[in-house]
Write a protein that holds these residues in place. Structure first.
Motif, PDB file in Angstrom:
ATOM      1  N   ALA A 117       0.826  -1.210   0.000  1.00 28.79           N
ATOM      2  CA  ALA A 117       0.000   0.000   0.000  1.00 28.79           C
ATOM      3  C   ALA A 117       0.858   1.256   0.000  1.00 28.79           C
ATOM      4  O   ALA A 117       0.328   2.364   0.000  1.00 28.79           O
ATOM      5  N   ASP A 118       2.165   1.097   0.008  1.00 25.14           N
ATOM      6  CA  ASP A 118       3.114   2.210   0.037  1.00 25.14           C
ATOM      7  C   ASP A 118       3.754   2.343  -1.347  1.00 25.14           C
ATOM      8  O   ASP A 118       4.272   1.367  -1.909  1.00 25.14           O
ATOM      9  N   GLU A 119       3.758   3.533  -1.894  1.00 24.08           N
ATOM     10  CA  GLU A 119       4.322   3.782  -3.220  1.00 24.08           C
ATOM     11  C   GLU A 119       5.779   3.341  -3.313  1.00 24.08           C
ATOM     12  O   GLU A 119       6.252   2.928  -4.386  1.00 24.08           O
ATOM     13  N   ALA A 120       6.504   3.404  -2.191  1.00 19.47           N
ATOM     14  CA  ALA A 120       7.918   3.035  -2.222  1.00 19.47           C
ATOM     15  C   ALA A 120       8.112   1.569  -2.600  1.00 19.47           C
ATOM     16  O   ALA A 120       9.121   1.213  -3.220  1.00 19.47           O
ATOM     17  N   ARG A 121       7.174   0.695  -2.235  1.00 19.30           N
ATOM     18  CA  ARG A 121       7.306  -0.723  -2.574  1.00 19.30           C
ATOM     19  C   ARG A 121       7.198  -0.939  -4.086  1.00 19.30           C
ATOM     20  O   ARG A 121       7.968  -1.699  -4.671  1.00 19.30           O
TER      21      ARG A 121
END
Length: 393
Positions: A117-121
């Motif tokens: 759910a995190d853009e960094a992933r």
């Protein structure tokens, strides 16, 4: 190491470099010289597969361009590719599950961050795919990247689940763009793990069914499968029926305690309590599988001791049993290998030995390269026993 299945499929076997501590490119290159090349020499082979784990900072350095732009072959990337070739190493797979800091003093649940759910992933995974596309051997059919099974199970509200699902659509599109740019296909594999949003193959079917099988699939970790008391044949059948490919197999074994009420068993289990990694522990009861999030919780009366064996998410060396009366789930791993590769067709072509816990064993080895080589030899013997032929250059 490469093998040829009777159906003609090239099957790649290697070991995962997340067993080594490195947070920068210099450290990664030092691993190749200090460990990977000696492993190859121990085995007496001219080509060794290595599944690279690259911390976020290393990937950023190697990509050389922001997400969404074509890969610029940086000097660092060229250097890494040259180092692999010079040492008789090749990589067809990355382990992108840990993001960074995998060998900090305490990792535990931080390994699940950032989640899907995190853009960094998403950014990290696509960057890994760009790097892998450049490192793939010219004759490799495709590459693979393993990643976490969406997130740790809590908190996981519906809005974050929906954000993650949209990220998977963007991941599919990004992988297609990379293939268009480079001519190399990279597939991403979600790895069911105890305690996560996806911890079983049944949950994998529920959460991942309908994804593009040419781009996305499952990384089956044999240790995790055993800890959840999943039957290998039933698990593989469930995934096949749902159209979820096993993109990658992590060849790994769990610790099993046949009689957790036995005082000697509890003493032996206590030697595997350590502060760095999470060691989810499960037992199978008439009401279903019960579990706790870490081994100390189980030893502190968190699990029943009269319903059957305990299995612990502690990746044990494939080739050697721990201190009696404990043993490993090597038989379950053999069953997974037979289910995937013992039939008329090869149902997985990337196998990665992933014993990242050598440094936290009760008695860490003096010769790590020798231990890893012994694991790979164990896996090689199982593959050739299934009728695969080892290939040499």
């Amino acid at each position: 190491m490469r093998f040829r299945h009777p159906d003609g499929t090239a099957v790649h076997l290697g070991y995962c470099s997340n067993v080594h501590q490195a947070e920068d490119l210099e450290g990664v290159i030092a691993q190749l010289a200090g460990y990977a090349e000696p492993v190859r020499e121990h085995l007496g082979v001219d080509r060794l597969g290595i599944g690279l784990w690259l911390a976020r900072g290393v990937v950023t350095q190697l990509v050389g361009q922001p997400v969404g732009q074509l890969v610029d072959k940086t000097a660092e990337l060229k250097r890494l590719k040259a180092e692999l070739a010079a040492r008789g190493l090749e990589t067809v797979t990355f382990n992108a599950f840990p993001y960074a800091g995998f060998h900090r003093e305490v990792v535990k649940k931080d390994v699940y961050l950032p989640d899907w759910a995190d853009e960094a992933r998403l950014r990290h995974t696509l960057d890994c795919a760009r790097v892998l596309a450049e490192l793939l051997p010219d004759d490799a059919e495709r590459g693979s990247i393993s990643t976490l099974p969406l997130a740790w199970r809590t908190p996981w509200p519906s809005d974050r689940a929906e954000t993650a699902r949209r990220a998977l659509d963007r991941l599919t599109a990004g992988l297609a763009e990379i293939e268009s740019d480079t001519g190399r296909r990279i597939r991403v594999a979600f790895e069911p793990e105890p305690g996560c949003v996806v911890e079983t193959t049944a949950q994998a079917v529920r959460e991942l069914r309908g994804l593009d099988p040419d781009r996305l699939g499952v990384c089956l970790d044999a240790c995790h499968l055993a800890v959840q008391f999943e039957d290998p044949g039933a698990a593989l059948g469930r995934l096949a029926d749902a159209g979820l490919p096993v993109v990658k197999l992590q060849a790994s074994c769990a610790i099993e305690a046949p009689d957790p009420a036995d005082p000697a068993t509890r003493v032996a289990l206590g030697r595997f309590v350590e502060p760095r990694f999470l060691h989810q522990t499960r037992t199978s009861t008439a009401a279903g599988v019960r579990g706790v999030d870490d081994l100390p919780d189980a030893l502190d009366d968190g699990l029943p001791t009269d319903t059957g064996p305990w299995r612990v998410h502690f990746h044990a060396p494939l080739h050697a049993d721990p201190e009696p009366p404990l043993h490993t789930t090597a038989d379950q791993l053999s069953g997974v290998l037979a289910g995937l590769l013992g039939g008329a067709s090869a149902d997985c072509d990337h196998i990665e030995v992933e014993t990242y816990t050598w440094s936290v064993l009760p008695e860490p080895p003096a010769d790590l390269a020798g231990g890893i080589a012994a694991e790979l030899a164990w896996a090689r013997d199982r593959l050739t026993g299934l009728g695969l032929k080892e290939e040499h250059r």
